[in-house]
Design a protein around this motif. Structure first.
Motif, PDB file in Angstrom:
ATOM      1  N   LYS A  32      66.643 -23.578  14.381  1.00  0.00           N
ATOM      2  CA  LYS A  32      65.590 -22.970  13.571  1.00  0.00           C
ATOM      3  C   LYS A  32      64.292 -22.880  14.365  1.00  0.00           C
ATOM      4  O   LYS A  32      63.965 -23.769  15.163  1.00  0.00           O
ATOM      5  CB  LYS A  32      65.349 -23.807  12.313  1.00  0.00           C
ATOM      6  N   ALA A  33      63.561 -21.767  14.167  1.00  0.00           N
ATOM      7  CA  ALA A  33      62.226 -21.614  14.750  1.00  0.00           C
ATOM      8  C   ALA A  33      61.333 -20.921  13.729  1.00  0.00           C
ATOM      9  O   ALA A  33      61.682 -19.863  13.210  1.00  0.00           O
ATOM     10  CB  ALA A  33      62.289 -20.803  16.041  1.00  0.00           C
ATOM     11  N   LYS A  34      60.192 -21.526  13.435  1.00  0.00           N
ATOM     12  CA  LYS A  34      59.219 -20.909  12.530  1.00  0.00           C
ATOM     13  C   LYS A  34      58.235 -20.112  13.364  1.00  0.00           C
ATOM     14  O   LYS A  34      57.558 -20.660  14.238  1.00  0.00           O
ATOM     15  CB  LYS A  34      58.484 -21.976  11.715  1.00  0.00           C
ATOM     16  N   ILE A  35      58.145 -18.788  13.128  1.00  0.00           N
ATOM     17  CA  ILE A  35      57.318 -17.928  13.970  1.00  0.00           C
ATOM     18  C   ILE A  35      56.091 -17.379  13.246  1.00  0.00           C
ATOM     19  O   ILE A  35      55.275 -16.697  13.863  1.00  0.00           O
ATOM     20  CB  ILE A  35      58.153 -16.762  14.538  1.00  0.00           C
ATOM     21  N   ALA A  36      55.963 -17.654  11.959  1.00  0.00           N
ATOM     22  CA  ALA A  36      54.759 -17.229  11.235  1.00  0.00           C
ATOM     23  C   ALA A  36      54.565 -18.125  10.021  1.00  0.00           C
ATOM     24  O   ALA A  36      55.525 -18.527   9.366  1.00  0.00           O
ATOM     25  CB  ALA A  36      54.858 -15.770  10.792  1.00  0.00           C
ATOM     26  N   GLY A  88      51.517 -15.449   7.358  1.00  0.00           N
ATOM     27  CA  GLY A  88      51.110 -14.250   8.078  1.00  0.00           C
ATOM     28  C   GLY A  88      50.528 -14.518   9.445  1.00  0.00           C
ATOM     29  O   GLY A  88      50.388 -13.610  10.260  1.00  0.00           O
ATOM     30  N   LYS A  89      50.208 -15.779   9.758  1.00  0.00           N
ATOM     31  CA  LYS A  89      49.653 -16.142  11.055  1.00  0.00           C
ATOM     32  C   LYS A  89      50.793 -16.446  12.018  1.00  0.00           C
ATOM     33  O   LYS A  89      51.636 -17.285  11.741  1.00  0.00           O
ATOM     34  CB  LYS A  89      48.739 -17.366  10.922  1.00  0.00           C
ATOM     35  N   LYS A  90      50.823 -15.755  13.153  1.00  0.00           N
ATOM     36  CA  LYS A  90      51.894 -15.920  14.119  1.00  0.00           C
ATOM     37  C   LYS A  90      51.838 -17.309  14.753  1.00  0.00           C
ATOM     38  O   LYS A  90      50.762 -17.824  15.062  1.00  0.00           O
ATOM     39  CB  LYS A  90      51.810 -14.857  15.220  1.00  0.00           C
ATOM     40  N   LEU A  91      53.017 -17.886  14.947  1.00  0.00           N
ATOM     41  CA  LEU A  91      53.136 -19.205  15.566  1.00  0.00           C
ATOM     42  C   LEU A  91      53.943 -19.095  16.849  1.00  0.00           C
ATOM     43  O   LEU A  91      54.727 -18.167  17.037  1.00  0.00           O
ATOM     44  CB  LEU A  91      53.836 -20.184  14.605  1.00  0.00           C
ATOM     45  N   ARG A  92      53.751 -20.067  17.708  1.00  0.00           N
ATOM     46  CA  ARG A  92      54.533 -20.106  18.940  1.00  0.00           C
ATOM     47  C   ARG A  92      55.967 -20.494  18.606  1.00  0.00           C
ATOM     48  O   ARG A  92      56.209 -21.451  17.875  1.00  0.00           O
ATOM     49  CB  ARG A  92      53.928 -21.115  19.915  1.00  0.00           C
ATOM     50  N   LYS A  93      56.906 -19.751  19.158  1.00  0.00           N
ATOM     51  CA  LYS A  93      58.320 -19.982  18.848  1.00  0.00           C
ATOM     52  C   LYS A  93      58.777 -21.288  19.489  1.00  0.00           C
ATOM     53  O   LYS A  93      58.633 -21.500  20.681  1.00  0.00           O
ATOM     54  CB  LYS A  93      59.156 -18.810  19.355  1.00  0.00           C
ATOM     55  N   ASN A  94      59.314 -22.184  18.669  1.00  0.00           N
ATOM     56  CA  ASN A  94      59.757 -23.493  19.147  1.00  0.00           C
ATOM     57  C   ASN A  94      61.073 -23.827  18.456  1.00  0.00           C
ATOM     58  O   ASN A  94      61.091 -24.185  17.282  1.00  0.00           O
ATOM     59  CB  ASN A  94      58.694 -24.556  18.862  1.00  0.00           C
ATOM     60  N   TRP A  95      62.174 -23.717  19.168  1.00  0.00           N
ATOM     61  CA  TRP A  95      63.490 -23.948  18.584  1.00  0.00           C
ATOM     62  C   TRP A  95      63.763 -25.424  18.400  1.00  0.00           C
ATOM     63  O   TRP A  95      63.377 -26.243  19.235  1.00  0.00           O
ATOM     64  CB  TRP A  95      64.576 -23.348  19.478  1.00  0.00           C
TER      65      TRP A  95
END
Length: 452
Positions: A65-69, A72-79
């Motif tokens: 799983k990776a939370k990318i937003a 609505g605010k973009k986040l750094r992809k971290n698996w």
């Protein structure tokens, strides 16, 4: 119906009428006391009479799983690996299996929960280099990527979540969607103006003056920004061209990013001096290095080396600041990658592709050799020096682990590419690698002189 008189207690089983719950409630009645009743339930679903219940688990298991937003605010992809629990209207993410997580809930830690009402699910190949990735987007603006290397597992999860979303309401009966619609309506200009008007009326005189000052100050800032933009636009239109600056000697001709034949003309050579220096350094101390040309060097140091070369400063690759040989190989690859026209000219791309497609190996070699001999001298001679160097890398493959195929993958797309990538890029990449491999494996035949 007959009433039993032989027993003081009776067991009554009530089947819940809510669909999909399968909940069974068991109530023990005491015949002697109608006031003391004990009620037990094996389900935790919220029934019509207001009892707190928990949705049944439809699916659970491990996924990446990776939370990318977030909102609505973009986040750094971290698996990360998560234990995922899917119920009728939500998904919960645990760091471990739910049984272990429940034992840790006493500490106050709660799992991350995603409301599926109004959510959207789709495959997202472009969001990650990993395979089998799909994205869930909620109405609150949260975005999650889920992935598994096993095809049937990720397909099963995709359809299970999609079915759960499809069963949920999609109109105004969705609470989370109502909240979003309220936010959107509130953001209209009319609402904002009425909001400011009401604030001004309700506030005290001193607060009202402060608010009016802030509004005036904001308008002044906008005016200042417009003036700055106007001045910048005039400056850009009036600035001298690159050609004019080069003619005046203010900007020197650079090595990186220049056409190969121009670099060679300035140096009165058919092979750039920088290419020969890099090859010499690699052959001196890099032939045995594991992953040579495949492993990337420090990008900041490579850019520093690039700057020094472009400024025509004296370059000594034996200096301690260039002791990492991967920096040297990285700079050499960057030089070829930044050529406005690749080492294999655009006009020759289709001809090389047609040559590599030939079934007979000898015919293929002769066709490629004929094309190489037709290349401009800077391209042909630089190609001969580069591939001659790479054959020495292959000769040490037992130590550096760089085979012909490995070097073909590294240098194929760098040295050979179509001018307009209108076709299938994956097919082009296969041909690029194959051409680079053939140049290496049949180097002596392709670059042998006509007398030989």
């Amino acid at each position: 119906m007959q009433k039993s008189t032989n027993s003081d207690t009776s067991l009554e089983t009530l089947n819940s009428t809510r669909q999909g719950t399968g909940a069974v409630q068991m109530r023990i009645k005491n015949a002697n006391s109608h006031h003391d009743r004990l009620s037990q339930s094996k389900s935790m679903i919220l029934t019509d009479v207001g009892k707190v219940t928990e949705p049944m688990v439809e699916k659970e298991g491990y996924l990446q799983k990776a939370k990318i937003a977030d909102g609505g605010k973009k986040l750094r992809k971290n698996w990360s690996t998560s234990w995922i629990v899917l119920s009728s209207r939500k998904i919960e993410f645990y760091k471990e299996s739910k049984q272990q997580a429940l034992s840790n809930m006493k500490t106050g830690h709660k799992p991350e929960s995603v409301d599926l009402c109004g959510a959207h699910i789709e495959w997202a190949k472009e969001k990650s280099s990993r395979k089998n990735v799909f994205q869930i987007t909620t109405v609150s603006g949260n975005e999650f990527l889920l992935q598994s290397d096993i095809d049937f597992i990720i397909l099963d999860w995709f359809h299970a979540i999609k079915n759960a979303i499809d069963r949920l309401p999609k109109d105004s009966s969705c609470p989370s969607r109502n909240l979003e619609l309220f936010k959107i309506q509130r953001s209209s200009s009319t609402e904002l103006l009425s909001h400011y008007d009401s604030d001004i009326k309700e506030q005290k005189p001193e607060h009202r003056k402060s608010l009016m000052f802030r509004l005036h100050h904001s308008a002044s800032d906008t005016s200042d920004k417009n003036r700055v933009k106007s001045r910048l636009k005039k400056f850009i239109t009036r600035r001298p061209s690159l050609k004019t600056l080069q003619e005046k000697g203010l900007i020197k001709d650079q090595i990186f990013g220049s056409h190969l034949h121009k670099v060679c003309e300035r140096e009165n050579s058919t092979v750039p001096w920088f290419v020969k220096q890099c090859i010499e350094a690699v052959e001196k101390r890099g032939l045995d290095v594991d992953g040579i040309y495949r492993v990337s060097g420090n990008l900041a140091t490579i850019q520093k080396l690039r700057f020094i070369v472009n400024q025509e400063e004296k370059l000594n690759l034996d200096d301690s600041q260039w002791e990492d040989i991967h920096v040297v190989t990285g700079a050499l690859k960057m030089f070829f990658r930044e050529l406005p026209e690749p080492l294999f000219p655009y006009s020759f791309f289709e001809r090389f592709v047609e040559a590599i497609k030939k079934q007979d190996n000898n015919t293929r070699i002769e066709a490629v050799k004929s094309l190489v001999q037709k290349l401009p001298p800077p391209n042909r001679d630089t190609m001969k020096v580069l591939f001659g160097h790479l054959t020495k890398i292959v000769a040490k493959a037992s130590k550096n682990l760089m085979s012909t195929q490995s070097l073909g993958i590294v240098f194929g797309p760098t040295l050979l590419r179509a001018e307009n990538e209108t076709g299938n890029m994956a097919i082009h990449m296969v041909y690029q690698n194959q051409i680079a491999e053939l140049m290496l494996s049949e180097y002596s035949k392709i670059f042998s002189s006509e007398e030989d």
